[in-house]
Scaffold this motif. Structure first.
Motif, PDB file in Angstrom:
ATOM      1  N   ALA A   1      -3.064   1.760  -2.221  1.00 43.48           N
ATOM      2  CA  ALA A   1      -4.195   1.324  -1.356  1.00 43.48           C
ATOM      3  C   ALA A   1      -3.789   1.822   0.229  1.00 43.48           C
ATOM      4  O   ALA A   1      -2.758   2.438   0.539  1.00 43.48           O
ATOM      5  CB  ALA A   1      -4.023  -0.165  -1.159  1.00 43.48           C
ATOM      6  N   PRO A   2      -4.528   2.242   1.201  1.00 41.84           N
ATOM      7  CA  PRO A   2      -6.054   1.534   1.058  1.00 41.84           C
ATOM      8  C   PRO A   2      -6.872   2.420   0.221  1.00 41.84           C
ATOM      9  O   PRO A   2      -7.810   2.021  -0.230  1.00 41.84           O
ATOM     10  CB  PRO A   2      -6.464   1.887   2.572  1.00 41.84           C
TER      11      PRO A   2
ATOM     12  N   ASP B   1       0.826  -1.117   0.228  1.00 45.46           N
ATOM     13  CA  ASP B   1       0.059   0.015  -0.061  1.00 45.46           C
ATOM     14  C   ASP B   1       1.054   1.149   0.043  1.00 45.46           C
ATOM     15  O   ASP B   1       2.126   1.318  -0.168  1.00 45.46           O
ATOM     16  CB  ASP B   1      -0.969   0.008   1.255  1.00 45.46           C
TER      17      ASP B   1
ATOM     18  N   THR C   1      -7.238   4.997  -3.659  1.00 47.99           N
ATOM     19  CA  THR C   1      -6.308   5.647  -4.644  1.00 47.99           C
ATOM     20  C   THR C   1      -7.392   6.297  -5.442  1.00 47.99           C
ATOM     21  O   THR C   1      -8.488   6.413  -5.160  1.00 47.99           O
ATOM     22  CB  THR C   1      -5.709   4.644  -5.504  1.00 47.99           C
TER      23      THR C   1
ATOM     24  N   GLN D   1     -11.763  -3.659  -5.653  1.00 51.97           N
ATOM     25  CA  GLN D   1     -10.494  -2.536  -5.808  1.00 51.97           C
ATOM     26  C   GLN D   1     -11.077  -1.360  -6.445  1.00 51.97           C
ATOM     27  O   GLN D   1     -10.730  -0.108  -5.672  1.00 51.97           O
ATOM     28  CB  GLN D   1      -9.440  -2.982  -6.923  1.00 51.97           C
TER      29      GLN D   1
ATOM     30  N   TRP E   1      -4.444   9.671   0.368  1.00 51.20           N
ATOM     31  CA  TRP E   1      -4.831   8.137   0.518  1.00 51.20           C
ATOM     32  C   TRP E   1      -4.084   7.338   1.495  1.00 51.20           C
ATOM     33  O   TRP E   1      -4.749   6.497   2.023  1.00 51.20           O
ATOM     34  CB  TRP E   1      -4.352   7.723  -1.179  1.00 51.20           C
TER      35      TRP E   1
ATOM     36  N   THR F   1     -12.331   1.279  -4.001  1.00 54.53           N
ATOM     37  CA  THR F   1     -11.406   2.161  -3.257  1.00 54.53           C
ATOM     38  C   THR F   1     -10.673   3.242  -4.127  1.00 54.53           C
ATOM     39  O   THR F   1     -10.009   4.062  -3.434  1.00 54.53           O
ATOM     40  CB  THR F   1     -10.131   1.167  -2.772  1.00 54.53           C
TER      41      THR F   1
END
Lengths: 403, 379, 302
Positions: free
Chosen positions: A302-303, A196, A305, A374, A227, A377
């Motif tokens: 991550a977590p 991440d 973007t 994904q 992010w 996020t």
């Protein structure tokens, strides 16, 4: 916020070994940035008012002008450089008649400045802004409403990419392609697994210190901090922005070697850095062109973007408005979608494009397509009052990194 | 140094690729002498000068200045200075700085530099223009500065490369007189390159006449004029009527209808065959046939007296101090005559005339297989 | 009636007005304005000096110091390489080869300068061929680490700007001609003194032209430095561009551009003043004029 997609290699008659190098030289942003530097203010102030098409009255009338009449003889597209498959463009002219004229811009701002200066006489029919710029363009009366009846192929667009915040009714825009931000690292140097943004920051301060590059884009820098720390990256809160500045300028900058928006162009193939923030399509191309692809690991941010999306729009005063609708409809047809994906290396927003790509045998699909978890996020960007502030942070960080 | 100012060239040869510019040249210049190197362009005179200055190195032979060989000595270490054809003044310096330049190179003390620069500028009457830049001066003024710039160094030898070539005629003649006086006063050896015979004759103590890289004659002006060593010299210095003739064995020569006799060269000193006779125009007199022969007609062919020719006047020109006549003679080049204006006969164009001269004025030379063309005769 | 003389100057003035005065005046005008709201780029209904206050931030100074360092160092290196190179071409090389050499100097201009600069990026990369070559012949035991350093920036700068230095210097040296050099040697100066006192002073206009041709565009160039220097190549030009493009704040960008113009002009003036001061002792030592000669009595030489 200038983000461009790395298209696949330009087809040229040159030995395979030199192709990556030449392609790198034609890297769109850098190339055009060079042209900008050479041409000085010429591009900024250039006015494309050479069209004799009818000038729409800037009344903000929301009813579409296109009626499905005869197609005009040509269609003029103002878009990011090398962003459409030539085969698709040729097929359109061959099947439906209108000839295509392409013109490239380097940033949303540049494109908007040109449309503003032309006041509906730019002569462009189709423009391709990034989503968060669309409200600004509508407010400034730079776009024509789209007549969706003339674009039946909109049914092939995945509903996940329709009706987004910036244009809930898709009155002015239809998804052209989208991508996201992550990073690539050299797993022969960084031997632990990174997953991440916090890992990215940690590696940048340690084993990748002095060998890390960031995207050369203000929102990507502040975004990296937001992010990583669970802050909405479109925040306008001065405390958040100050925290981002303190971190980026004070902590991260000394470890940064370069600000490079296209590490896939040469940095990854030539191993210039070991840790590089990058966009997914560009990372994919860089890894594919590396002499040692296994050395590079891609990590989706991550977590959280971002999700950026470019959109087909019709410019105010478009002289060939019927042909413009016909073109947008044409590229949304499933048989053309896969050609486009193959060429540009980004998801076009079409339904089932992933299975089509698999069938067509495209490589490294995990860098084009993402799971619903994904995608959940990924946050869309915004043009808001923080814009000047994040540009200042960007400049401060570069000054600190260069000192 | 007894020989200070002497320049001696021994068998000096200089080649540029295939072309031999100077060919085994021997030349001895006395200290304090004003010598003029005269010759047509391409004769090697400038190359000779440049070898003395050190800008060119001879391929063969030796050059001695003030008794010392200068082989391999670069120009800046030779005690020789040059006045260049186009002055070559430094445009970014004023007159005083130009003149001081050489002294500054010798690390001369400032006070002495001022003193000597002032002297040198006075010598050429240029002190009042000491602040001028070269571009702000006339050609004559630049010439004087160039002269001062070279002489301020008190060279053993001063080399002058056609220094007056760019000046107009009147200024040139004034400068000639000044140069001559200056040289007499300083006693410096002057080597003066020119292609102008008048300049050479009026300036040089001795004149070195060069042709095709070789020395034709080195002698005083009088001697070169009166006793040219070759047909080339005869033709190059002053003007000449050239007649080519065939020896008859009795000391006379036939050039077409004209019979020549010379009392200068001992009879029979030229063994016969082809000869070239040179007669200066000022020794040729012109007379109307009707005055010379009361009968009214000249004797024809061999009946004509020696050293005379009959012809028709083609042109009469007033040159100021002299009158010039061009007489066309059948079967010959025309004959040029110059007669001091007070003695000039009243002759008009188309008059039949007799041109005649003394045997004493006829110079004979062995005709060369390829006689050089002279620009001498008909200017 | 003859046309008045000033008419002859009209095209030149029109040109200057259209392509220099008007654009610069526009930038200056914008710099007093402000950014009106999110979607506007500039407004000039209220004029102030506020943008200059914003522009003169520590960021600007840091970046400007970096720019100035690259600009001055790059120009000096170009000068130090350009002088011997141009002198050699103008004086030592036979005219036959001179044309070829001049062509070689100019040839790089036929390709886009960005492409050329990226070419160097490829050469200097840790896994580029130069690095591989140096390692394979044993000159280095680790990959080349020059890319994204200041030396790499200077290398790119010299490569891109050297021709702009060489060409005016060549013309200047060429125009001095052999006659004046010979005159200098004739007057007792060796080669070095001749170069220092005749050739170099006479080539001064060419030197000034070369310095300006290199320094001014270099100060505004942010491509060469960024491509080869990465973060170390951060230049003021980038700062200006960021205001016009990313921030869409033309007023602030204009203020920065005006400051850049001012500091470039200031740097040029300061450089000129410095050169004047440094050369003062030399000029003082060799200066001679009418005033120095005024009270000197001349004795006739015997």
């Amino acid at each position: 916020m200038t983000r461009a997609r790395r298209p696949r290699p330009i087809r040229i008659l040159a030995p395979a070994a030199v192709a990556p190098r030449i392609r790198a030289e034609f890297n769109r942003r850098q190339f055009l940035a060079g042209a900008m530097a050479l041409g000085g203010a010429g591009l900024l102030t250039a006015c494309g008012g050479d069209s004799d098409g009818d000038t729409a009255s800037p009344t903000g009338d929301a009813s579409p002008r296109a009626t499905g009449g005869d197609l005009e003889g040509q269609v003029s597209i103002y878009t990011w450089g090398d962003y459409d498959s030539p085969d698709v463009l040729d097929a359109f002219s061959e099947e439906l008649g209108p000839e295509i004229r392409l013109d490239a811009f380097n940033s949303n701002e540049e494109m908007i400045a040109k449309l503003v200066a032309a006041r509906g006489t730019s002569g462009y029919d189709i423009v391709v802004p990034t989503g968060q710029f669309i409200p600004q363009m509508v407010e400034n009366d730079l776009l024509e409403p789209i007549n969706k009846e003339l674009i039946p192929n909109i049914e092939h667009v995945d509903e996940a990419f329709l009706g987004l915040e910036w244009d809930p009714e898709n009155a002015y825009s239809i998804c052209k392609a989208w991508g996201t931000t992550g990073y690539v690292y050299d797993n022969t140097v960084i031997t632990r697994e990174l997953t991440d943004w916090n890992d990215f920051i940690d590696a940048a301060k340690n084993e990748a210190s002095g060998r890390t590059s960031l995207l050369d884009d203000p929102a990507e820098l502040t975004g990296l901090y937001f992010w990583a720390n669970g802050i909405n990256w479109t925040t306008e809160d001065e405390a958040d922005l100050q925290a981002a500045e303190d971190f980026l300028v004070g902590e991260l900058a000394p470890h940064i070697t370069a600000f490079d928006s296209y590490p896939g162009g040469s940095a990854i193939p030539q191993g210039q850095h070991v840790l590089m923030q990058s966009w997914n399509g560009d990372a994919r191309l860089g890894i594919m062109e590396s002499p040692d692809p296994d050395r590079w690991t891609w990590v989706l941010g991550a977590p959280a973007t971002q999700l950026w999306m470019d959109n087909w729009c019709i410019a105010k005063g478009a002289p060939n408005i019927e042909a413009a609708h016909a073109f947008i409809n044409f590229v949304l047809a499933p048989e053309n979608v896969i050609e486009q994906t193959d060429y540009i290396g980004y998801h076009t927003g079409a339904k089932d494009v992933e299975s089509m790509a698999e069938e067509a045998g495209l490589e490294m699909l995990d860098l084009i397509f993402f799971t619903p978890d994904q995608v959940a996020t990924m946050q869309e960007g915004a043009v808001n009052s923080a814009q000047q502030r994040i540009v200042d942070i960007w400049n401060k960080m570069k000054a600190a990194a260069g000192a | 140094m007894a020989s200070a100012g002497a320049v001696e060239l021994t068998a000096v040869t200089k080649r540029f690729g295939e072309h031999t510019a100077v060919d085994r040249l021997d030349l001895a210049i006395e200290p304090g002498e004003f010598i003029a190197l005269l010759g047509p362009s391409g004769c090697g005179k400038t190359t000779t000068l440049r070898m003395i200055a050190g800008f060119e190195q001879p391929d063969e032979g030796d050059i001695r200045i003030s008794g010392e060989s200068v082989a391999g000595v670069p120009p800046h270490k030779r005690h020789v200075n040059t006045v260049f054809q186009n002055y070559a003044l430094f445009p970014h310096m004023n007159v005083a700085e130009n003149v001081a330049y050489g002294l500054q190179q010798q690390r001369t003390p400032r006070a002495e530099i001022r003193q000597r620069v002032a002297e040198a500028l006075d010598m050429v009457q240029m002190r009042s223009l000491a602040d001028r830049r070269p571009a702000q001066m006339s050609g004559g003024q630049q010439q004087r500065v160039a002269l001062a710039r070279a002489l301020v160094n008190r060279p053993s030898v001063l080399l002058l490369d056609e220094p007056l070539g760019a000046l107009d005629r009147q200024l040139r003649e004034e400068m000639q007189i000044e140069l001559k006086l200056l040289q007499a006063r300083l006693g410096t050896t002057f080597v003066f390159v020119t292609h102008d015979q008048h300049e050479a004759l009026s300036l040089g103590d001795r004149i070195a006449i060069m042709r095709a890289g070789r020395l034709e004659q080195l002698d005083t002006a009088d001697a070169v004029y009166a006793r040219p060593a070759s047909a080339f010299v005869a033709g190059f210095v002053g003007q000449q009527n050239f007649l080519t003739g065939q020896a008859r064995g009795d000391g006379t020569f036939d050039a077409g209808q004209i019979r020549l006799r010379s009392s200068r060269n001992g009879e029979g000193s030229l063994l016969g065959g082809q000869v070239r006779a040179a007669i200066r125009p000022e020794y040729v007199t012109v007379e109307k046939v009707s005055d010379a022969y009361p009968s009214g007609s000249a004797p024809a062919g061999s009946a004509l007296p020696e050293n005379s020719a009959v012809g028709r006047v083609a042109s009469v020109a007033h040159l100021g101090e002299t009158m010039q006549y061009i007489v066309e003679v059948e079967g010959q080049d025309s004959i040029l005559s110059r007669i001091p204006t007070p003695q000039a006969p009243a002759v008009n164009v188309n008059d039949a005339v007799v041109a005649s001269w003394d045997a004493d004025s006829v110079h004979l030379f062995q005709a060369e297989l390829s006689a050089p063309q002279h620009p001498a005769s008909r200017t | 009636m003859r046309a008045p003389k000033f008419l002859l100057a009209v095209p030149a003035w029109a040109w200057l007005t259209a392509f220099f005065i008007l654009p610069v005046a526009t930038v200056v005008y914008f710099s007093f304005g402000y950014k009106p709201g999110l979607f506007g780029t500039h407004a000039t209904d209220v004029l102030s000096l506020d943008r200059y206050r914003e522009a003169l931030s520590p960021t600007f100074f840091t970046t400007f110091v970096n720019t100035l360092r690259i600009g001055i160092l790059g120009t000096l290196i170009c000068l130090l390489i350009g002088i011997p190179m141009a002198y050699w071409m103008a004086v030592k090389v036979s005219p036959r080869w001179r044309t070829l050499l001049l062509a070689l100097v100019i040839v790089p201009f036929w390709t886009n300068f960005l492409v050329r600069t990226i070419g160097w990026q490829v050469i200097l990369a840790p896994e580029g061929w130069l690095s591989g070559l140096l390692q394979s012949i044993g000159l280095r035991d680790a990959p080349l680490a020059i890319l994204y350093t200041r030396p790499a920036v200077l290398l790119g700068v010299v490569y891109n700007y050297l021709p702009l230095m060489i060409l005016p210097l060549f013309v200047a040296f060429d125009r001095v001609g052999p006659a004046l050099r010979e005159a200098s040697k004739d007057l007792g100066a060796d080669r070095l003194r001749t170069f220092l006192r005749v050739t170099l002073p006479m080539a001064r206009p060419g030197m000034i032209a070369g310095i300006l041709l290199v320094f001014i565009p270099l100060m505004g160039d942010y491509i060469t430095a960024v491509v080869l220097g990465g973060a170390r190549g951060n230049m003021v030009g980038q700062l200006v561009a960021s205001q016009f493009q990313a921030a869409q704040n033309w007023a602030l960008g204009s203020a920065m551009a005006v400051l850049l113009i001012v500091v470039i002009a200031g740097a040029v003036l300061a450089g000129g003043l410095l050169a004047w001061l440094v050369s003062w002792p030399v000029r003082h030592r060799t200066r001679l004029g009418l005033a120095d000669l005024e009270n000197i009595a001349v004795q006739e030489r015997a």
